[in-house]
Design an enzyme around this catalytic site. Structure first.
Site, PDB file in Angstrom:
ATOM      1  N   HIS A 169      -8.339  -3.879  -6.170  1.00 22.69           N
ATOM      2  CA  HIS A 169      -7.944  -3.154  -4.947  1.00 22.69           C
ATOM      3  C   HIS A 169      -9.116  -3.125  -3.964  1.00 22.69           C
ATOM      4  CE1 HIS A 169      -4.903  -0.613  -3.059  1.00 22.69           C
ATOM      5  NE2 HIS A 169      -5.853   0.223  -2.684  1.00 22.69           N
ATOM      6  N   ARG A 197       0.802  -1.224   0.000  1.00 22.08           N
ATOM      7  CA  ARG A 197       0.000   0.000   0.000  1.00 22.08           C
ATOM      8  C   ARG A 197       0.839   1.281   0.000  1.00 22.08           C
ATOM      9  NH1 ARG A 197      -5.191  -0.054   3.864  1.00 22.08           N
ATOM     10  NH2 ARG A 197      -5.642   1.650   2.425  1.00 22.08           N
ATOM     11  N   TYR A 230     -19.099  13.232 -10.736  1.00 24.49           N
ATOM     12  CA  TYR A 230     -19.113  14.420 -11.587  1.00 24.49           C
ATOM     13  C   TYR A 230     -17.883  14.510 -12.504  1.00 24.49           C
ATOM     14  CZ  TYR A 230     -22.716  15.967  -8.305  1.00 24.49           C
ATOM     15  OH  TYR A 230     -23.840  16.054  -7.542  1.00 24.49           O
TER      16      TYR A 230
END
Length: 855
Positions: free
Chosen positions: A81, A35, A125
């Site tokens: 993931h 990570r 968006y």
């Protein structure tokens, strides 16, 4: 009795300490490798790598329509993931920010945040697609160039590392916090990093200095300045260092208003918070001189306008901003990355070598893959060539077969002529796989012959097969040469990197200023221009450019130097420079130290700024003397202090080398006494003291020993009642002394005319008029005279004739009723830029005339 459980057939005894230790290590390594830290080969963390790979699978290429960010995030989470969507979206957003990445890996459409700290719009968006340069990160991924590993549920596979056509770890940098370690790698200029890689390819044993000469330092996408290279060298040589970043600010003057325009910020500085911080410091009066702050940034670029008050010194305000805000901040470099599956701190050379080695592996595996494909295709074409060479027999055999299976078996059993194929193979230098002069075709070749369409038997199509076969043979030979010759392999890598640099390289954005060897300080940003500093009796001080006062003839009216209120007058005048150390000696015997550029500047008619706003002095304390000393004069000099009551004291200059902001004790004064002169000296000259009633004494200054800061001093001259010392000078016998009376008369006298005596004597007559002061002058010097009403005149010394010490002198300045001379100051010839400019203008004019005459 309870039956035993069918589970846990075997019991393993472990202590809690061992279990906790092993579990913590497993967790830590999972966070470190899975990570938080980037791989040193492609410079990506797993989440970034999975985002790019998922976008590639979606066909979300740079030349195709955008896709909703939510769609991409959903694919990444569902396939590769298994973490929170916010973490994936934040990682995606950063790759689309031009102020975070040196080379953006994602092309975003919509609101992806700003340098003001604005949050990006929700993922429903915004829209994204891969950038052109990120396609180079994924290039050749389908050619077995990297290893694929199972995803989290083993239903799919994902690449363990990307092929990475450029050194992304250094170009875009990386930041992350793992368990017990962290990484912070700054972005760099792509051209510099690739040039360093090319150097390692050409000269693997190149020194560290060779690499440092190419890679100048980090190159931040927000531009800005980098101060010094000491921290950069440490980071590149050890993997750890500190880079000092500074905003780029310009001082603008328009319509008597001075504005500091900040046009570039350090990397990762929040512009909105910076403006808020500056406003808070101004409100708390920790930074003075700012009247307004405006954010004038627009699409054309960044601009923070900081307007200053009239009395403010722009350089001082700017330096305070650097010291107290993030306009100057540090980037702590910690180059930790995953190397061979484990975290490691890498140097610049190691990071470059790891990338070059990675490209060797990628190009080697790609070449092997392409070679295998070329060999397979060449094998098929070889069979087709045999069929074309034996076309009639082949057609007869196939027509006579009952089925395709019988036809394939017949083709495999028969021996075929190889004339055309053999010639091509011999010409290409390839081995001829034949029994005698005949071929045995393979099953794949036989099937290709059976699948051959009739239109391929035309002459033109037969020529295409021959041409393709020749090209395949050349390709196979070229790839075998690459795999068999390491030098050729490195040449391929070099050509690819050079082409990439030519296509995507951009000039450096962050400017590196002031090498560490320069001993950078804040004053290095300020030119060492000459100044005139005036100090009034009421305690107002200001600095002016010396060039404002041009030389006048003797007896002129002068020019207004300061706006003086009733009851006030100019008490002190000195010429110095912006880099000089100014020692302010006060009536209480204390000394304060400031630099010339820290004195607020004003125009000729400005009153100046109150001393308590510049120095931390008490209400019952007043500055009496100011001494200017450059840093180069601190070690081998001393200063001679002279008081109005005729006391003198000598102190080493370096005693005041480190004076705290609140000042320190310089001399212990008797009640009613004050300092008149503080003179730099080397201890081997002579002191000349001039009194108000026209007495003078000259004595060897070596007779005054050096004392401590709190000493009182010794007697220099025995004064008559009501008399006091108005000037103290350091002289040689050949020096000329200009003495000026209060009513505007002056004369130049040889220092030798003042008889040399022991200190403590009454002295000799210097003038029959009350004196205002005296200075040592030379023939090319100018002098400045200031009156109590603030009128100043500048004139050349050569216009004043030399006389004896008892002469009346000549009129230097015409005074108004009630006015009198208060201060006399010498302007050395070398400190006058106006004359130098006039001389240069005369020379230019003469050269122009000569050129015209020659034409």
């Amino acid at each position: 009795m309870l039956e035993s459980s069918p589970f846990a057939k075997q019991m393993i005894q472990r202590t809690v300490e061992d279990e906790m230790q092993q579990s913590y290590i497993d967790y830590a390594m999972s966070v470190i490798t899975g990570r938080a830290l980037p791989d040193a080969r492609d410079g990506l963390k797993p989440v970034h790598r999975r985002i790019l790979y998922a976008m590639r699978d979606l066909g979300n290429d740079w030349n195709k329509p955008y896709k909703k960010s939510a769609r991409v995030v959903g694919d990444v989470i569902g396939k590769y993931h298994p973490h929170g969507d916010s973490a994936v979206y934040e990682a995606m957003v950063r790759m689309a920010q031009n102020f975070s990445m040196s080379q953006m890996l994602i092309d975003g459409q919509g609101n992806f945040g700003s340098v003001d700290g604005d949050s990006p719009a929700a993922m429903r968006y915004t829209e994204v697609r891969l950038s052109r340069i990120s396609m180079k990160m994924l290039e050749d991924l389908d050619k077995e160039t990297v290893q694929f590993v199972p995803n989290y549920d083993e239903s799919l596979t994902e690449p363990s590392v990307l092929p990475a056509a450029f050194p992304n770890l250094l170009v875009n940098g990386s930041e992350g916090i793992a368990v017990g370690m962290a990484t912070r790698i700054p972005p760099h200029n792509l051209m510099e990093i690739i040039n360093a890689c090319l150097l390692l390819i050409d000269a693997p044993d190149a020194s560290q200095e060779d690499l440092l000469n190419i890679v100048q330092g980090p190159d931040f996408p927000t531009h800005g300045l980098i101060i010094g290279r000491g921290g950069i060298r440490a980071a590149y040589l050890t993997g750890n260092g500190r880079v000092v970043m500074r905003a780029r600010a310009e001082i603008e003057t328009a319509k008597s208003k001075v504005t500091i325009a900040v046009v570039e910020l350090p990397y990762q500085v929040n512009k909105a918070k910076l403006i808020e911080t500056i406003a808070g410091l101004v409100k708390e009066k920790k930074i003075e001189g700012i009247s307004d702050i405006r954010d004038e940034s627009d699409k054309s670029g960044m601009r923070i306008a900081i307007e200053l008050r009239r009395e403010a010194v722009a350089e001082v305000v700017l330096n305070n901003l650097f010291k107290q805000t993030v306009m100057q901040t540090n980037f702590s470099v910690n180059m930790v990355a995953i190397v061979n599956g484990a975290p490691k701190t890498v140097t610049l050379r190691e990071a470059l070598e790891i990338f070059v080695k990675h490209r060797e592996d990628v190009v080697t595996r790609r070449t092997q893959y392409l070679l295998s494909k070329a060999q397979d295709r060449g094998h098929i074409l070889e069979g087709l060539m045999v069929a074309l060479d034996n076309l009639d027999v082949m057609i007869t055999l196939i027509r006579g077969a009952a089925s395709s299976t019988e036809a394939r078996a017949a083709i495999l059993e028969r021996l075929w002529g190889n004339q055309a194929v053999g010639e091509l193979l011999v010409r290409a230098g390839r081995p001829v796989s034949a029994i005698g002069q005949h071929y045995h075709l393979t099953e794949s070749q036989a099937q290709a012959i059976l699948d051959l369409r009739l239109h391929r038997l035309t002459g033109l199509e037969r020529d295409k097969i021959v041409t393709e076969f020749e090209g395949i043979l050349a390709t196979i030979a070229d790839m075998e040469d690459i795999l068999g010759c390491h030098q050729r392999l490195m040449q391929v890598i070099r050509e690819e990197l050079s082409a990439f640099k030519a296509e995507y390289g951009v000039p450096r954005r962050s400017e590196i200023v002031f090498d560490s060897e320069d001993g950078f300080e804040d004053e290095d940003l300020i030119p060492d221009d000459p100044l005139v500093i005036t100090l009034t009796r009421a305690g107002y001080i200001k600095a002016q450019d010396l060039g404002e006062f041009k030389s006048q003839g003797r007896g002129g009216r002068g020019k207004q130097a300061a706006a003086i209120r009733d009851g006030d007058f100019v008490e002190s005048l000195m010429t110095t420079s912006k880099h000089a150390r100014l020692l302010f000696f006060t009536t209480t015997g204390r000394v304060h130290v400031r630099k010339g550029y820290q004195i607020p500047e004003g125009n000729r008619t400005a009153r100046g700024r109150a001393i308590p706003n510049v120095l931390p002095i008490d209400t019952n304390e007043r500055v009496t003397t100011v001494l200017a000393i450059h840093s180069s004069e601190m070690d081998n000099q001393s200063i001679l202090m002279v008081t109005a009551n005729g006391t003198t004291k000598r102190v080493a200059v370096n005693t005041f080398a480190n004076v705290r902001n609140l000042g320190t004790r310089a001399i212990t004064l008797e009640e009613g006494d004050q300092l008149v002169s503080v003179l730099p000296t080397n201890g081997a000259s002579q002191a000349l003291l001039i009194t108000h009633l026209g007495k003078a004494i000259r004595f060897e200054e070596g007779g005054v020993r050096e004392m401590g800061k709190t000493a009182v001093g010794v007697r220099a001259i025995r004064l008559a009642p009501g008399d006091l010392v108005v000037a103290g000078l350091i002289v040689q016998e050949t020096d000329k002394v200009l003495s000026v009376s209060e009513d505007g008369f002056g004369k130049v006298t040889q220092a030798a005319n003042y008889r040399l005596t022991a200190r403590g004597a009454q002295g000799v007559v210097a003038s029959k008029r009350p004196l205002a002061g005296a200075v040592v002058v030379a023939g090319e010097d100018d002098i400045l005279l200031l009156s109590a009403k603030g009128v100043m005149v500048r004139m050349p010394v050569e216009s004043i004739r030399e006389t004896g010490r008892a002469a009346k002198g000549v009129r230097l300045m015409r005074l108004d009723n009630g006015d009198r001379i208060m201060s006399v100051e010498r302007v050395p010839a070398e400190k006058e830029p106006q004359k130098e400019m006039e001389q240069e203008a005369v020379q230019d004019a003469a050269e122009t005339r000569n050129s015209e005459q020659a034409v």
